[in-house]
Design an enzyme around this catalytic site. Structure first.
Site, PDB file in Angstrom:
ATOM      1  N   GLU A  23       9.966 -11.661   6.978  1.00  0.00           N
ATOM      2  CA  GLU A  23       8.603 -11.513   6.459  1.00  0.00           C
ATOM      3  C   GLU A  23       7.819 -10.676   7.455  1.00  0.00           C
ATOM      4  O   GLU A  23       8.268 -10.450   8.574  1.00  0.00           O
ATOM      5  CB  GLU A  23       7.943 -12.882   6.260  1.00  0.00           C
ATOM      6  CG  GLU A  23       7.891 -13.761   7.502  1.00  0.00           C
ATOM      7  CD  GLU A  23       6.735 -13.473   8.440  1.00  0.00           C
ATOM      8  OE1 GLU A  23       5.709 -12.902   7.969  1.00  0.00           O
ATOM      9  OE2 GLU A  23       6.829 -13.812   9.630  1.00  0.00           O
ATOM     10  N   HIS A  28       3.106 -15.051   6.050  1.00  0.00           N
ATOM     11  CA  HIS A  28       1.662 -15.147   6.239  1.00  0.00           C
ATOM     12  C   HIS A  28       0.984 -15.269   4.879  1.00  0.00           C
ATOM     13  O   HIS A  28       0.310 -14.359   4.403  1.00  0.00           O
ATOM     14  CB  HIS A  28       1.152 -13.930   6.998  1.00  0.00           C
ATOM     15  CG  HIS A  28       1.653 -13.847   8.405  1.00  0.00           C
ATOM     16  ND1 HIS A  28       2.931 -13.437   8.712  1.00  0.00           N
ATOM     17  CD2 HIS A  28       1.055 -14.126   9.590  1.00  0.00           C
ATOM     18  CE1 HIS A  28       3.094 -13.451  10.025  1.00  0.00           C
ATOM     19  NE2 HIS A  28       1.966 -13.868  10.584  1.00  0.00           N
ATOM     20  N   SER A  79       5.754 -16.388  12.766  1.00  0.00           N
ATOM     21  CA  SER A  79       5.070 -15.199  13.255  1.00  0.00           C
ATOM     22  C   SER A  79       5.616 -14.829  14.632  1.00  0.00           C
ATOM     23  O   SER A  79       6.825 -14.657  14.791  1.00  0.00           O
ATOM     24  CB  SER A  79       3.551 -15.442  13.265  1.00  0.00           C
ATOM     25  OG  SER A  79       2.844 -14.246  13.496  1.00  0.00           O
TER      26      SER A  79
END
Length: 306
Positions: free
Chosen positions: A202, A272, A108
């Site tokens: 992502e 995620h 992230s």
């Protein structure tokens, strides 16, 4: 049992979910691990896990420890890593970590630090679960197993279905992370120039048109042309808006395939999501795709001798 020494670091968001964090720590301890640095779970300033100086010190302190832990594990993402990039001692980190077997793990917002450490220090890391992920309910068995299998071996193997109709066999440096964070560092000294790489991406909560726009940043800046393939991970909650008129994530990915100039591979279990691979950022990788089945093998990354 893993039996590893783990140091928690909190370079981004604060631990607003203490029960999840406590459950993650308990699971690691139950597996035989020693968990250090739990004081970072108590820090909070605005949305961040402490001041910029405190959070930067989580990283810089790794260069001064008498004995490195086996794993430096990020507690959670959010936002905040970009504020630290100018405060890191890249020379000391290179000297201490570049040849070590420390596994620096997160994803992230941590993507910003992974890119910067690789670009400025040659430090390799892992795009893998956060402490928050390891404390999730139900127990993330797939994520947990691949995490330990990767960190305890000199070779990582991942396979998945739904990769698309591309026939492919390429080798290169594996790198990438969160798409929005990655693109935010384009044009800065913290963005590595990787030739012939395998780029994985992502994201979370971005509308499809923004996903397409981010891919165009990579394409127009020449980054995609320097890669051998781009691999799409999980794009969780990336939903179209009321005015998108049928334009969805599939349409954005189709446009990417038309303009990328390199193979686009789908379905990587990473991001995620409950099922999350641990990917060695900076490792040498071989990606093979046939009949919609993908196999990613990685070597040459830090690992524990347990």
């Amino acid at each position: 049992m893993p039996n590893a020494r783990i140091r928690l670091i909190a370079p981004a968001g604060y631990a607003h979910d203490p029960a999840v964090m406590a459950r993650g720590v308990a699971r690691l301890r139950d597996a035989g691990c020693t968990v250090e640095g739990q004081e970072v779970l108590e820090r909070a300033q605005l949305r961040f896990a402490g001041t910029d100086a405190e959070r930067a010190n989580d990283i810089n302190a790794l260069a001064t420890l008498t004995q490195l832990p086996d794993i430096a594990l990020v507690t959670r993402g959010g936002y905040g890593a970009a504020r630290l990039l100018g405060q890191l001692d890249y020379g000391a980190l290179r000297e201490r970590l570049a040849g070590s077997n420390l596994a620096l793990v997160g994803h992230s917002d941590f993507t910003a630090l992974q890119l910067a450490l690789y670009a400025k220090s040659g430090v390799r890391s892992f795009a893998g679960p956060l402490l928050a992920d390891l404390g999730a309910e139900p127990m993330p068995s797939f994520t947990w197993d691949h995490f330990w299998n990767t960190l305890r071996s000199d070779t990582s193997v991942a396979t998945w279905s739904g990769a698309g109709d591309v026939e492919l066999d390429v080798q290169g440096t594996l790198w990438g992370g969160n798409l929005a964070v990655l693109c935010s560092l384009l044009g800065t000294p913290y963005f590595p120039r990787i030739e012939g790489g395998i780029l994985f991406v992502e994201d979370l909560g971005e509308p499809p048109y923004r996903i397409e726009r981010l891919f165009y940043q990579l394409q127009l800046s020449g980054v995609l042309a320097r890669q051998r393939a781009v691999v799409l991970g999980d794009f969780h909650a990336c939903r179209p808006g009321p005015r998108d008129n049928g334009y969805d994530l599939a349409a954005a990915f189709a446009q990417l395939a038309r303009v990328a100039g390199i193979p686009v591979i789908h379905g990587l279990p990473h991001g995620h999501a409950a099922r999350q691979l641990t990917l060695p950022f900076g490792a040498q990788a071989r990606l093979r795709v046939s009949g919609g089945e993908a196999r990613l093998e990685c070597t040459g990354y830090p690992h524990m001798s347990l």
